[in-house]
Design a protein around this motif. Structure first.
Motif, PDB file in Angstrom:
ATOM      1  N   PRO A  88       0.805  -1.218   0.000  1.00 53.70           N
ATOM      2  CA  PRO A  88       0.000   0.000   0.000  1.00 53.70           C
ATOM      3  C   PRO A  88       0.845   1.279   0.000  1.00 53.70           C
ATOM      4  CG  PRO A  88      -0.775  -1.536   1.662  1.00 53.70           C
ATOM      5  CD  PRO A  88       0.540  -2.051   1.179  1.00 53.70           C
ATOM      6  N   LEU A  89       0.266   2.315  -0.550  1.00 55.39           N
ATOM      7  CA  LEU A  89       0.890   3.641  -0.589  1.00 55.39           C
ATOM      8  C   LEU A  89       0.232   4.593   0.403  1.00 55.39           C
ATOM      9  CD1 LEU A  89       2.759   5.761  -2.004  1.00 55.39           C
ATOM     10  CD2 LEU A  89       0.870   6.162  -3.599  1.00 55.39           C
ATOM     11  N   VAL A  90      -1.088   4.503   0.557  1.00 55.40           N
ATOM     12  CA  VAL A  90      -1.828   5.428   1.417  1.00 55.40           C
ATOM     13  C   VAL A  90      -3.019   4.680   2.012  1.00 55.40           C
ATOM     14  CG1 VAL A  90      -3.233   6.286  -0.511  1.00 55.40           C
ATOM     15  CG2 VAL A  90      -2.918   7.731   1.509  1.00 55.40           C
ATOM     16  N   TRP A  91      -3.385   5.047   3.254  1.00 50.28           N
ATOM     17  CA  TRP A  91      -4.504   4.407   3.940  1.00 50.28           C
ATOM     18  C   TRP A  91      -5.613   5.426   4.203  1.00 50.28           C
ATOM     19  CZ3 TRP A  91       0.539   3.073   4.786  1.00 50.28           C
ATOM     20  CH2 TRP A  91       0.867   1.716   4.732  1.00 50.28           C
ATOM     21  N   PRO A  92      -6.879   4.998   4.187  1.00 50.75           N
ATOM     22  CA  PRO A  92      -7.998   5.914   4.432  1.00 50.75           C
ATOM     23  C   PRO A  92      -8.239   6.136   5.923  1.00 50.75           C
ATOM     24  CG  PRO A  92      -8.842   3.745   3.921  1.00 50.75           C
ATOM     25  CD  PRO A  92      -7.349   3.658   3.799  1.00 50.75           C
ATOM     26  N   VAL A  93      -7.290   6.787   6.598  1.00 47.50           N
ATOM     27  CA  VAL A  93      -7.382   6.959   8.047  1.00 47.50           C
ATOM     28  C   VAL A  93      -8.203   8.186   8.417  1.00 47.50           C
ATOM     29  CG1 VAL A  93      -5.199   5.787   8.476  1.00 47.50           C
ATOM     30  CG2 VAL A  93      -5.205   8.248   8.079  1.00 47.50           C
ATOM     31  N   LYS A  94      -8.949   8.068   9.492  1.00 49.26           N
ATOM     32  CA  LYS A  94      -9.686   9.172  10.114  1.00 49.26           C
ATOM     33  C   LYS A  94     -10.396  10.047   9.100  1.00 49.26           C
ATOM     34  CE  LYS A  94      -6.914   8.889  14.265  1.00 49.26           C
ATOM     35  NZ  LYS A  94      -5.991   9.514  15.231  1.00 49.26           N
ATOM     36  N   ASP A  95      -9.975  11.280   8.903  1.00 46.70           N
ATOM     37  CA  ASP A  95     -10.737  12.173   8.034  1.00 46.70           C
ATOM     38  C   ASP A  95     -10.615  11.825   6.553  1.00 46.70           C
ATOM     39  OD1 ASP A  95      -8.026  13.059   8.267  1.00 46.70           O
ATOM     40  OD2 ASP A  95      -8.593  14.963   7.336  1.00 46.70           O
ATOM     41  N   LEU A  96      -9.697  10.897   6.205  1.00 48.38           N
ATOM     42  CA  LEU A  96      -9.624  10.431   4.826  1.00 48.38           C
ATOM     43  C   LEU A  96     -10.548   9.238   4.589  1.00 48.38           C
ATOM     44  CD1 LEU A  96      -5.780  10.492   4.051  1.00 48.38           C
ATOM     45  CD2 LEU A  96      -7.527  12.105   3.272  1.00 48.38           C
ATOM     46  N   GLY A  97     -11.177   8.724   5.644  1.00 44.46           N
ATOM     47  CA  GLY A  97     -11.944   7.494   5.524  1.00 44.46           C
ATOM     48  C   GLY A  97     -13.283   7.683   4.835  1.00 44.46           C
ATOM     49  N   ASN A  98     -13.616   6.803   3.914  1.00 46.71           N
ATOM     50  CA  ASN A  98     -14.956   6.712   3.344  1.00 46.71           C
ATOM     51  C   ASN A  98     -15.139   5.320   2.775  1.00 46.71           C
ATOM     52  OD1 ASN A  98     -14.330   6.655   0.354  1.00 46.71           O
ATOM     53  ND2 ASN A  98     -13.327   8.584   0.917  1.00 46.71           N
ATOM     54  N   ALA A  99     -16.350   5.015   2.336  1.00 50.22           N
ATOM     55  CA  ALA A  99     -16.669   3.665   1.900  1.00 50.22           C
ATOM     56  C   ALA A  99     -16.491   3.463   0.401  1.00 50.22           C
ATOM     57  CB  ALA A  99     -18.104   3.325   2.297  1.00 50.22           C
ATOM     58  N   ASN A 100     -15.928   4.450  -0.284  1.00 52.94           N
ATOM     59  CA  ASN A 100     -15.805   4.359  -1.735  1.00 52.94           C
ATOM     60  C   ASN A 100     -14.491   3.710  -2.138  1.00 52.94           C
ATOM     61  OD1 ASN A 100     -18.274   5.744  -2.122  1.00 52.94           O
ATOM     62  ND2 ASN A 100     -17.229   7.699  -1.761  1.00 52.94           N
ATOM     63  N   GLU A 101     -14.562   2.604  -2.821  1.00 49.28           N
ATOM     64  CA  GLU A 101     -13.375   1.913  -3.299  1.00 49.28           C
ATOM     65  C   GLU A 101     -12.722   2.713  -4.421  1.00 49.28           C
ATOM     66  OE1 GLU A 101     -12.366  -2.552  -4.915  1.00 49.28           O
ATOM     67  OE2 GLU A 101     -14.044  -1.473  -5.821  1.00 49.28           O
ATOM     68  N   PRO A 102     -11.429   3.021  -4.316  1.00 52.27           N
ATOM     69  CA  PRO A 102     -10.749   3.727  -5.401  1.00 52.27           C
ATOM     70  C   PRO A 102     -10.717   2.870  -6.673  1.00 52.27           C
ATOM     71  CG  PRO A 102      -9.475   3.820  -3.368  1.00 52.27           C
ATOM     72  CD  PRO A 102     -10.549   2.820  -3.151  1.00 52.27           C
ATOM     73  N   GLU A 103     -10.535   3.526  -7.790  1.00 53.05           N
ATOM     74  CA  GLU A 103     -10.466   2.803  -9.060  1.00 53.05           C
ATOM     75  C   GLU A 103      -9.051   2.315  -9.363  1.00 53.05           C
ATOM     76  OE1 GLU A 103     -12.045   5.099 -12.244  1.00 53.05           O
ATOM     77  OE2 GLU A 103     -14.007   5.382 -11.292  1.00 53.05           O
ATOM     78  N   PHE A 104      -8.025   3.034  -8.888  1.00 57.46           N
ATOM     79  CA  PHE A 104      -6.642   2.709  -9.226  1.00 57.46           C
ATOM     80  C   PHE A 104      -6.048   1.781  -8.174  1.00 57.46           C
ATOM     81  CE2 PHE A 104      -2.040   3.964  -9.681  1.00 57.46           C
ATOM     82  CZ  PHE A 104      -1.870   3.419 -10.952  1.00 57.46           C
ATOM     83  N   ILE A 105      -5.174   0.887  -8.587  1.00 58.31           N
ATOM     84  CA  ILE A 105      -4.649  -0.148  -7.706  1.00 58.31           C
ATOM     85  C   ILE A 105      -3.902   0.412  -6.499  1.00 58.31           C
ATOM     86  CG2 ILE A 105      -2.563  -0.422  -9.118  1.00 58.31           C
ATOM     87  CD1 ILE A 105      -4.428  -3.143  -7.029  1.00 58.31           C
ATOM     88  N   ASP A 106      -3.173   1.521  -6.639  1.00 55.75           N
ATOM     89  CA  ASP A 106      -2.490   2.108  -5.476  1.00 55.75           C
ATOM     90  C   ASP A 106      -3.492   2.449  -4.378  1.00 55.75           C
ATOM     91  OD1 ASP A 106       0.026   1.889  -6.485  1.00 55.75           O
ATOM     92  OD2 ASP A 106       0.281   4.001  -6.991  1.00 55.75           O
ATOM     93  N   GLY A 107      -4.622   2.991  -4.770  1.00 50.53           N
ATOM     94  CA  GLY A 107      -5.657   3.317  -3.798  1.00 50.53           C
ATOM     95  C   GLY A 107      -6.325   2.080  -3.237  1.00 50.53           C
TER      96      GLY A 107
END
Length: 343
Positions: A88-107
Motif C-alpha cells: 500500500p501507498l496510502v490508507w484511508p485513516v480518520k478524516d480520509l476514511g470513506n466507503a468508496n473503493e478507489p479505481e486505481f490499484i495504489d488506492g
C-alpha cells in the motif's frame, strides 16, 4: 490426528515494511514445511491434500468486492508496469476514511489493507485460496465424523477482517471454516485464538453475532501489534454483546499466568453450549519467537492441548503464527499431541 496440507503455500512469499525497512517477510514458506516435518516425525496421523471449494465459501466470511480485489490485485498492479511486490501507498485513516473503493490499484491496496506487511505477489491469490481450502477440507472431515483435525494453513488468516488484509493474512481461515460449519447445520461455534497477536480480523467478522463466541489470549495491545484492538472492554456489540472475550496479557507472560486466562476462556466456551470448536493455533507465544514477547516453553503446549481436550467438543486446529525458530513445529505438534493425550 488428520492433518490437511497444501503445497500451494509455496506460491506466496514476499516483503514487508518493518522497523523502517522493506525486507523479506518473517512469514516464510519454511514455516509450514517445518511444521509438516514435525507432524510426520511425530507420527501424528495421516496427511491429506486440500480439496477445492467454491469461492462463495470465502465471500461468506468476507465481501464480494474484497474477494474480487484479491483475485485481481496482481494483474492490476502489473498492468501499471510494476513487477515488484505490491504494498500500500496510502490508507484511508480518520478524516480520509470513506466507503468508496478507489479505481486505481495504489488506492485499492490501501483501502483493503491495515498495514504494509501483507504484500500481493504473483502467487498470492492461489496460495491464500489454497490455505482457506485447507481449513475447509479439515472442517468437512470433522463434519463427516472426525473428532478433530489440523489444518496446516499458510498464509495465516486471523488478522484478515471482513474487508481488509493485514498481519500476513488475506483470507480469514478460521472465520471461513466457522461459516462453513454453520451453513452445514451447526448452531453454535466458538473460536479460541491462542496466537500471541490479537485476532482482530476474526473479532471484526463476528463482533455483532451471537452464534459464534470468540475468545483471544494475546499480548496487551498497548504495546503489541495490532495495537488498536484486543482490549478487555471489547466484548461485542448488538446481538453479539457478551460473545467476545479478550485477554490482553503483559510482556514476559509465562505459563503460570497464561493458564489462568486459558482456563477462563475455556469455561466461557463451555457456557456457550459450543457444538464445534476452532482453535486459531499460533505458537508465537514461545519464549524465543522473534516478533513476540511471551515466555512459554515447549512443554507448555502439551498442557494447552490437554486443557482444550477436556471440553470434549469436535475441534479444528488452524495454523496461525509462530515464526522462524526451530521449535515452531515442535510447539504446534506438542499442542496437538497434548489434545490427544500423548503427553
Amino acid at each position: 490426528m488428520l492433518t490437511i496440507y497444501s503445497s500451494k503455500h509455496h506460491l506466496h512469499h514476499g516483503s514487508e515494511l518493518k522497523d523502517g525497512t522493506v525486507s523479506a517477510s518473517f512469514e516464510k514458506p519454511q514455516r509450514a514445511d517445518m511444521v509438516l516435518a514435525r507432524v510426520k516425525a511425530a507420527n501424528l496421523g495421516k496427511v491429506h491434500q486440500e480439496k477445492e471449494f467454491d469461492r462463495s465459501c470465502y465471500v461468506a466470511a468476507h465481501t464480494e468486492r474484497y474477494i474480487q480485489f484479491l483475485e485481481n490485485a496482481w494483474s492490476e498492479w502489473t498492468a501499471t508496469g510494476k513487477q515488484c511486490d505490491a504494498l500500500p501507498l496510502v490508507w484511508p485513516v480518520k478524516d480520509l476514511g470513506n466507503a468508496n473503493e478507489p479505481e486505481f490499484i495504489d488506492g485499492k491496496l490501501g483501502f483493503y489493507a491495515m498495514d504494509a506487511g501483507s504484500p500481493i505477489t504473483a502467487g498470492t491469490w492461489e496460495a491464500v485460496k489454497a490455505s482457506a481450502d485447507t481449513a475447509l477440507t479439515a472442517a468437512e472431515q470433522i463434519m463427516c465424523g472426525q473428532h478433530s483435525a489440523f489444518a496446516l494453513c499458510r498464509p495465516p488468516g486471523h488478522h484478515a477482517a471482513k474487508e481488509y488484509m493485514g498481519g500476513y493474512c488475506y483470507l480469514n481461515n478460521a472465520a471461513i471454516a466457522a461459516e462453513y460449519v454453520l451453513s452445514s447445520g451447526v448452531k453454535r461455534v466458538a473460536i479460541l485464538d491462542v496466537d500471541f497477536h490479537h485476532g482482530n480480523g476474526t473479532q471484526n467478522i463476528f463482533y455483532e453475532r451471537n452464534d459464534v463466541f470468540f475468545a483471544s489470549i494475546h499480548g496487551d495491545p498497548k504495546i503489541s501489534y495490532p495495537y488498536f484492538s484486543g482490549f478487555d472492554y471489547e466484548t461485542g456489540a448488538g446481538q453479539g454483546t457478551g460473545f467476545t472475550a479478550n485477554y490482553p496479557l503483559p510482556r514476559d507472560t509465562m505459563w503460570s499466568e497464561y493458564v489462568m486466562a486459558l482456563e477462563n476462556a475455556l469455561q466461557r466456551i463451555q457456557q456457550h453450549d459450543t457444538e464445534f470448536l476452532i482453535i486459531s493455533l499460533g505458537v508465537d507465544t514461545f519464549k524465543n519467537d522473534p516478533i513476540s514477547h511471551f515466555k512459554l516453553e515447549s512443554e507448555d503446549y502439551f498442557k494447552m492441548g490437554d486443557l482444550i481436550s477436556k471440553l470434549n467438543i469436535p475441534t479444528l486446529f488452524i495454523m496461525e503464527g509462530g515464526y522462524m525458530v526451530d521449535e515452531i513445529g515442535v510447539n504446534a505438534v506438542n499442542t496437538l499431541m497434548g489434545f490427544e493425550g500423548r503427553i
